[in-house]
Design an enzyme around this catalytic site. Structure first.
Site, mmCIF file in Angstrom:
data_model
loop_
_atom_site.group_PDB
_atom_site.id
_atom_site.type_symbol
_atom_site.label_atom_id
_atom_site.label_comp_id
_atom_site.label_asym_id
_atom_site.label_seq_id
_atom_site.Cartn_x
_atom_site.Cartn_y
_atom_site.Cartn_z
ATOM 1 N N LYS A 174 0.834 -1.213 0.000
ATOM 2 C CA LYS A 174 0.000 0.000 0.000
ATOM 3 C C LYS A 174 0.862 1.254 0.000
ATOM 4 C CE LYS A 174 -1.768 1.536 4.077
ATOM 5 N NZ LYS A 174 -1.446 2.926 4.418
ATOM 6 N N ASN A 175 1.827 1.302 0.916
ATOM 7 C CA ASN A 175 2.581 2.548 1.078
ATOM 8 C C ASN A 175 3.611 2.787 -0.023
ATOM 9 O OD1 ASN A 175 1.047 3.125 3.264
ATOM 10 N ND2 ASN A 175 2.596 2.603 4.794
ATOM 11 N N CYS A 203 -5.262 13.375 13.084
ATOM 12 C CA CYS A 203 -5.269 11.968 12.705
ATOM 13 C C CYS A 203 -5.302 11.137 13.976
ATOM 14 C CB CYS A 203 -4.004 11.704 11.909
ATOM 15 S SG CYS A 203 -3.633 9.994 11.638
ATOM 16 N N ARG A 239 0.518 14.617 13.081
ATOM 17 C CA ARG A 239 0.976 14.409 11.707
ATOM 18 C C ARG A 239 0.893 15.676 10.841
ATOM 19 N NH1 ARG A 239 -1.271 8.825 9.462
ATOM 20 N NH2 ARG A 239 0.602 8.877 8.196
ATOM 21 N N ASP A 266 4.586 0.797 12.059
ATOM 22 C CA ASP A 266 3.403 0.116 11.517
ATOM 23 C C ASP A 266 3.295 -1.340 11.980
ATOM 24 O OD1 ASP A 266 2.703 2.425 10.220
ATOM 25 O OD2 ASP A 266 3.475 1.816 8.272
ATOM 26 N N ARG A 279 -8.851 -0.591 4.242
ATOM 27 C CA ARG A 279 -7.952 0.431 3.693
ATOM 28 C C ARG A 279 -6.566 -0.130 3.420
ATOM 29 N NH1 ARG A 279 -7.836 5.814 7.099
ATOM 30 N NH2 ARG A 279 -6.252 6.109 5.534
HETATM 31 N N1 EPU Z 1 6.301 14.947 10.565
HETATM 32 C C1 EPU Z 1 6.322 16.290 10.865
HETATM 33 N N2 EPU Z 1 6.147 17.192 9.848
HETATM 34 C C2 EPU Z 1 5.927 16.803 8.554
HETATM 35 C C3 EPU Z 1 5.923 15.431 8.255
HETATM 36 C C4 EPU Z 1 6.113 14.523 9.285
HETATM 37 O O1 EPU Z 1 6.498 16.686 12.010
HETATM 38 O O2 EPU Z 1 5.774 17.679 7.690
HETATM 39 C C5 EPU Z 1 6.489 13.968 11.653
HETATM 40 C C6 EPU Z 1 5.244 13.113 11.870
HETATM 41 O O3 EPU Z 1 4.285 13.768 12.700
HETATM 42 C C7 EPU Z 1 5.812 11.872 12.498
HETATM 43 C C8 EPU Z 1 7.170 11.744 11.814
HETATM 44 O O4 EPU Z 1 7.460 13.027 11.260
HETATM 45 O O5 EPU Z 1 6.009 12.063 13.879
HETATM 46 C C9 EPU Z 1 7.229 10.709 10.695
HETATM 47 O O6 EPU Z 1 6.126 10.880 9.817
HETATM 48 P P1 EPU Z 1 6.212 10.527 8.265
HETATM 49 O O7 EPU Z 1 6.101 11.781 7.478
HETATM 50 O O8 EPU Z 1 7.402 9.662 8.039
HETATM 51 O O9 EPU Z 1 4.884 9.660 8.049
HETATM 52 P P2 EPU Z 1 3.936 9.640 6.782
HETATM 53 O O10 EPU Z 1 4.708 9.827 5.539
HETATM 54 O O11 EPU Z 1 2.776 10.538 7.041
HETATM 55 C C10 EPU Z 1 4.168 7.064 6.331
HETATM 56 C C11 EPU Z 1 3.229 5.893 6.199
HETATM 57 C C12 EPU Z 1 2.664 5.556 7.565
HETATM 58 C C13 EPU Z 1 3.832 5.205 8.488
HETATM 59 C C14 EPU Z 1 4.815 6.378 8.547
HETATM 60 C C15 EPU Z 1 6.061 6.085 9.359
HETATM 61 C C16 EPU Z 1 2.385 6.145 3.964
HETATM 62 C C17 EPU Z 1 1.241 6.448 3.070
HETATM 63 N N3 EPU Z 1 2.168 6.233 5.269
HETATM 64 O O12 EPU Z 1 3.386 8.146 6.847
HETATM 65 O O13 EPU Z 1 1.854 4.383 7.381
HETATM 66 O O14 EPU Z 1 3.362 4.938 9.789
HETATM 67 O O15 EPU Z 1 5.243 6.727 7.209
HETATM 68 O O16 EPU Z 1 6.720 4.974 8.862
HETATM 69 O O17 EPU Z 1 3.467 5.803 3.490
HETATM 70 C C18 EPU Z 1 0.089 2.883 7.844
HETATM 71 O O18 EPU Z 1 0.344 2.311 6.774
HETATM 72 O O19 EPU Z 1 -0.693 2.377 8.695
HETATM 73 C C19 EPU Z 1 0.718 4.177 8.131
HETATM 74 C C20 EPU Z 1 0.244 5.016 9.058
#
Ligand code: EPU
Length: 420
Positions: free
Chosen positions: A22-23, A116, A121, A304, A396
């Site tokens: 998915k990701n 969220c 996030r 995850d 999802r």
């Molecule tokens: N963060 C910030 N500012 C930003 C972006 C991120 O502070 O602008 C913080 C977040 O709040 C968090 C950390 O950085 O504390 C890491 O977040 P990240 O941006 O890496 O997460 P994401 O890209 O929103 C993806 C996966 C998530 C997975 C996380 C961490 C996808 C679509 N989603 O989310 O997957 O938990 O990376 O590995 O790739 C899931 O599949 O159940 C899921 C939640």
């Protein structure tokens, strides 16, 4: 609304084929915006979130053809660089259209995702990076509106490794003028899959999989065909299921190299994991051992998989500790597990779990995808019947989870209920 009903006690036995990730699929679909033409993605999982992002691409103007597991996205003529609130509110990953839209059109209007269930996030790091690349950013009535002539290469130093932020910058930088350097880049396998797609399209992305990624912008990209990597989190969830109740499962179609932290953690709990090319053989021991783990960005233990390992800890004899370091509110499964009889104590970001728990089946529900998966696993080790509500979370992110677990011998079915 549907619910999933599990009869506890069965061991998982047999073979399961792991679906596409998915990701990985979500950013790959967004990246097709960059390459006008007929893009073909293979091994795409048939999931709620994937449908949502394809719907978004259709709103933007793409022609989408779903022939699962093959999806064709024709991005020849896109005319509406907008991601509406109705879609973004159901799936935060919709923010991944921002970089590609700005890169191709010089403008985009994307709803801010809002809060969220697993943490705040924010997307501040995505926006700051695009600003450093010359974009003009305004927040208006709940939307982020971005404009620019042509993005230019920049040096981006992320204070925390962000998966989505890294992906957005990689996509935007592929069509920017000049060289972009991302430091403290996320290193997840999904980042490497995106780099492979972009490079096949004609981009120049180097260093994906390391913490420094360098992208040299090009003038245009071409449509391609690509195969999505297997889902390491789906695989990890089945691996935990196999380790419970002395199960014995062969997982086919995996990339063991993506699963090293999960394999290490399972072995430290006493499970046996044998690796043969793209197959894993997982066997649960007579008695699981307690363990300590902390979630970290890849190649550390994935957040995850945290909720699923909580159930493994409940089945182990002794006291385990699990610390969540990525998201501030990702223990929402704990109160539900406690309702089933679990002994779990949370202090700040750490959970102390005492096993072996004698769980009793109950009606439970969770507020996010991985928490829902952990409740299904808990149902496998509980006595009696567990009913998991809010099944849409599972839809999802887990393809055919009921069929796959049922095929391994779990007492599981999906039932429609007018009451829930
Ligand atoms: N963060 C910030 N500012 C930003 C972006 C991120 O502070 O602008 C913080 C977040 O709040 C968090 C950390 O950085 O504390 C890491 O977040 P990240 O941006 O890496 O997460 P994401 O890209 O929103 C993806 C996966 C998530 C997975 C996380 C961490 C996808 C679509 N989603 O989310 O997957 O938990 O990376 O590995 O790739 C899931 O599949 O159940 C899921 C939640």
């Amino acid at each position: 609304m549907d619910q999933i009903v599990i009869e506890g006690g069965a061991s998982l036995r047999g073979r399961v084929v792991i679906s596409g990730a998915k990701n990985a699929a979500l950013p790959l679909i967004c990246a097709t915006i960059l390459a006008p033409g007929r893009n073909v993605l293979n091994n795409v999982p048939r999931l709620g979130d994937v449908r949502t992002v394809l719907k978004l691409l259709a709103i933007i103007g793409a022609e989408v053809d779903m022939e699962w597991p093959r999806v064709v996205v024709d991005t020849s003529e896109l005319d509406n660089p907008v991601a509406p609130y109705e879609l973004v509110k159901t799936m935060r990953a919709a923010i991944l259209v921002l970089g590609p839209l700005v890169a191709r059109y010089g403008k985009a209007k994307v709803s801010l995702p809002g809060g969220c269930a697993i943490g705040a996030r924010p997307i501040n790091l995505h926006l700051k990076a695009l600003e450093a690349m010359g974009a003009d950013i305004e927040i208006k009535r709940g939307y982020v509106e971005v404009t620019c002539d042509r993005l230019r290469g920049a040096r981006i130093d992320f204070p925390v490794a962000t998966v989505g932020g890294t992906e957005n910058v990689m996509m935007a930088a592929s069509l920017a003028d000049g060289v972009t350097e991302i430091n403290n880049a996320a290193r997840e396998p999904e980042i490497e899959d995106l780099a492979d797609l972009l490079n096949a399209m004609g981009a120049k992305v180097e260093g994906a999989g390391t913490s420094r990624i360098v992208i040299t912008g090009v003038d245009s990209l071409r449509a391609v065909e690509h195969h999505v990597i297997p889902d390491r989190i789906e695989a990890g969830t089945f691996m935990v299921g196999a380790a419970l109740n002395r199960g014995e499962v062969e997982l086919a179609g995996v990339r063991p190299a993506h699963l090293i932290p999960v394999i290490d953690a399972l072995r430290s709990a006493g499970a046996s994991v044998d690796i043969q090319d793209d197959r894993l053989f997982v066997r649960g021991p007579a008695e699981l051992k307690p363990f300590n783990l902390t979630t970290e960005p890849h190649p550390g233990f994935p957040t995850d998989m945290q909720a699923q390992f909580m159930v493994l800890a409940l089945a182990a004899r002794g006291t385990s500790m699990i610390t969540e370091s990525i998201f501030e509110n990702r223990f929402m499964h704990v109160p539900e597990l406690v309702r089933m009889g679990a002994d779990i104590d949370i202090t700040s970001r750490s959970a102390t779990i005492v096993g072996p728990a004698r769980l009793e089946g109950a009606t439970v529900m969770a507020t996010d995808l991985r928490a829902s998966a952990s409740l299904i696993l808990a149902g496998l080790i509980a006595e009696g019947t567990t009913q998991v509500l809010r099944v849409y979370h599972l839809d999802r992110g887990y393809e055919n989870i009921v069929e796959k677990l049922g095929g391994l011998g779990a007492g599981i079915q999906r039932v429609s209920s007018e009451f829930f």
